[in-house]
Design a protein around this motif. Sequence first.
Motif, mmCIF file in Angstrom:
data_model
loop_
_atom_site.group_PDB
_atom_site.id
_atom_site.type_symbol
_atom_site.label_atom_id
_atom_site.label_comp_id
_atom_site.label_asym_id
_atom_site.label_seq_id
_atom_site.Cartn_x
_atom_site.Cartn_y
_atom_site.Cartn_z
ATOM 1 N N GLY A 40 25.610 35.349 29.674
ATOM 2 C CA GLY A 40 26.116 36.660 30.047
ATOM 3 C C GLY A 40 27.317 37.003 29.187
ATOM 4 N N SER A 41 27.536 38.279 29.029
ATOM 5 C CA SER A 41 28.695 38.724 28.262
ATOM 6 C C SER A 41 29.952 38.531 29.106
ATOM 7 C CB SER A 41 28.534 40.199 27.898
ATOM 8 O OG SER A 41 28.589 40.988 29.080
ATOM 9 N N LEU A 42 31.103 38.700 28.473
ATOM 10 C CA LEU A 42 32.354 38.623 29.210
ATOM 11 C C LEU A 42 32.374 39.663 30.313
ATOM 12 C CD1 LEU A 42 35.161 37.469 29.624
ATOM 13 C CD2 LEU A 42 35.999 39.005 27.838
ATOM 14 N N ALA A 43 31.845 40.844 30.047
ATOM 15 C CA ALA A 43 31.785 41.897 31.073
ATOM 16 C C ALA A 43 30.904 41.466 32.245
ATOM 17 C CB ALA A 43 31.258 43.194 30.462
ATOM 18 N N ASP A 44 29.795 40.766 31.950
ATOM 19 C CA ASP A 44 28.922 40.269 33.019
ATOM 20 C C ASP A 44 29.651 39.260 33.901
ATOM 21 O OD1 ASP A 44 26.760 41.771 32.074
ATOM 22 O OD2 ASP A 44 25.990 40.110 30.855
ATOM 23 N N VAL A 45 30.404 38.374 33.266
ATOM 24 C CA VAL A 45 31.134 37.348 34.007
ATOM 25 C C VAL A 45 32.219 37.989 34.865
ATOM 26 C CG1 VAL A 45 32.605 35.302 33.799
ATOM 27 C CG2 VAL A 45 30.611 35.566 32.300
ATOM 28 N N LYS A 46 32.954 38.936 34.290
ATOM 29 C CA LYS A 46 34.002 39.617 35.062
ATOM 30 C C LYS A 46 33.414 40.422 36.213
ATOM 31 C CE LYS A 46 37.520 40.131 31.502
ATOM 32 N NZ LYS A 46 38.310 41.110 30.719
ATOM 33 N N ALA A 47 32.219 40.940 36.043
ATOM 34 C CA ALA A 47 31.594 41.800 37.058
ATOM 35 C C ALA A 47 31.217 41.047 38.329
ATOM 36 C CB ALA A 47 30.367 42.489 36.480
ATOM 37 N N VAL A 48 31.123 39.715 38.267
ATOM 38 C CA VAL A 48 30.755 38.977 39.473
ATOM 39 C C VAL A 48 31.866 39.014 40.516
ATOM 40 C CG1 VAL A 48 29.178 37.453 38.221
ATOM 41 C CG2 VAL A 48 31.495 36.673 38.705
ATOM 42 N N PHE A 49 33.082 39.326 40.073
ATOM 43 C CA PHE A 49 34.211 39.412 41.002
ATOM 44 C C PHE A 49 34.426 40.852 41.406
ATOM 45 C CE2 PHE A 49 35.354 35.435 38.803
ATOM 46 C CZ PHE A 49 35.317 34.610 39.916
ATOM 47 N N GLN A 50 33.858 41.203 42.513
ATOM 48 C CA GLN A 50 34.016 42.540 43.048
ATOM 49 C C GLN A 50 34.662 42.434 44.420
ATOM 50 O OE1 GLN A 50 30.312 44.618 43.035
ATOM 51 N NE2 GLN A 50 29.857 44.088 40.927
ATOM 52 N N THR A 51 35.307 43.499 44.820
ATOM 53 C CA THR A 51 35.899 43.522 46.145
ATOM 54 C C THR A 51 34.798 43.385 47.186
ATOM 55 O OG1 THR A 51 37.698 44.915 45.364
ATOM 56 C CG2 THR A 51 37.293 44.901 47.734
ATOM 57 N N PHE A 52 34.974 42.447 48.086
ATOM 58 C CA PHE A 52 33.979 42.179 49.118
ATOM 59 C C PHE A 52 34.185 43.151 50.267
ATOM 60 C CE2 PHE A 52 32.512 39.643 52.852
ATOM 61 C CZ PHE A 52 31.175 39.589 52.500
ATOM 62 N N GLU A 53 33.238 44.046 50.461
ATOM 63 C CA GLU A 53 33.295 45.018 51.551
ATOM 64 C C GLU A 53 32.238 44.658 52.587
ATOM 65 O OE1 GLU A 53 35.336 47.384 52.236
ATOM 66 O OE2 GLU A 53 36.299 47.905 50.360
ATOM 67 N N ASP A 54 32.684 44.204 53.736
ATOM 68 C CA ASP A 54 31.730 43.911 54.799
ATOM 69 C C ASP A 54 32.033 44.717 56.056
ATOM 70 O OD1 ASP A 54 33.951 42.663 55.808
ATOM 71 O OD2 ASP A 54 32.913 40.836 56.379
ATOM 72 N N GLY A 55 33.030 45.580 55.975
ATOM 73 C CA GLY A 55 33.361 46.419 57.113
ATOM 74 C C GLY A 55 33.881 45.647 58.313
ATOM 75 N N GLY A 56 34.324 44.410 58.091
ATOM 76 C CA GLY A 56 34.830 43.600 59.195
ATOM 77 C C GLY A 56 33.728 43.048 60.076
ATOM 78 N N ASN A 57 32.523 42.916 59.522
ATOM 79 C CA ASN A 57 31.385 42.409 60.294
ATOM 80 C C ASN A 57 31.380 40.884 60.318
ATOM 81 O OD1 ASN A 57 30.359 44.971 60.850
ATOM 82 N ND2 ASN A 57 29.379 45.057 58.853
ATOM 83 N N TRP A 58 32.358 40.318 60.953
ATOM 84 C CA TRP A 58 32.446 38.875 61.081
ATOM 85 C C TRP A 58 33.179 38.556 62.362
ATOM 86 C CZ3 TRP A 58 37.649 37.782 61.094
ATOM 87 C CH2 TRP A 58 38.467 38.699 60.455
ATOM 88 N N THR A 59 33.051 37.337 62.784
ATOM 89 C CA THR A 59 33.720 36.896 63.999
ATOM 90 C C THR A 59 34.467 35.602 63.716
ATOM 91 O OG1 THR A 59 31.802 35.641 64.733
ATOM 92 C CG2 THR A 59 31.966 37.909 65.507
ATOM 93 N N MET A 60 35.441 35.339 64.532
ATOM 94 C CA MET A 60 36.173 34.082 64.443
ATOM 95 C C MET A 60 35.930 33.321 65.724
ATOM 96 S SD MET A 60 39.742 35.167 62.525
ATOM 97 C CE MET A 60 40.683 34.661 63.893
ATOM 98 N N GLU A 61 35.695 32.036 65.589
ATOM 99 C CA GLU A 61 35.489 31.189 66.745
ATOM 100 C C GLU A 61 36.416 29.991 66.639
ATOM 101 O OE1 GLU A 61 31.413 30.070 67.039
ATOM 102 O OE2 GLU A 61 30.699 32.132 66.863
#
Length: 81
Positions: A40-61
């Motif tokens: 992959g190009s440098l741009a491809d490698v950098k593109a794997v790091f994106q802001t993770f948006e899950d809308g808070g769809n997780w729980t803590m136990e």
Amino acid sequence: MDTFIQVTTPANALISKITDRMPATLQSDDWATWLGEEQGSLADVKAVFQTFEDGGNWTMEEQPRTRNANAKKYEGQPGLF
């Protein structure tokens, strides 16, 4: 001496209420690109790091606590360094 690097991205909507940055999260489909197993190009490698948006769809136990006679007493953050 142990070292590490933490890659950050702009904060998602949930975290931005606290700070403007957050740890980058790799999706499992992107591991091969990040680890160089796929070309992959440098741009491809950098593109794997994106802001993770899950809308808070997780729980803590609460995690089960175990007793270990050999375990060290928690010293707080200063004990990490």
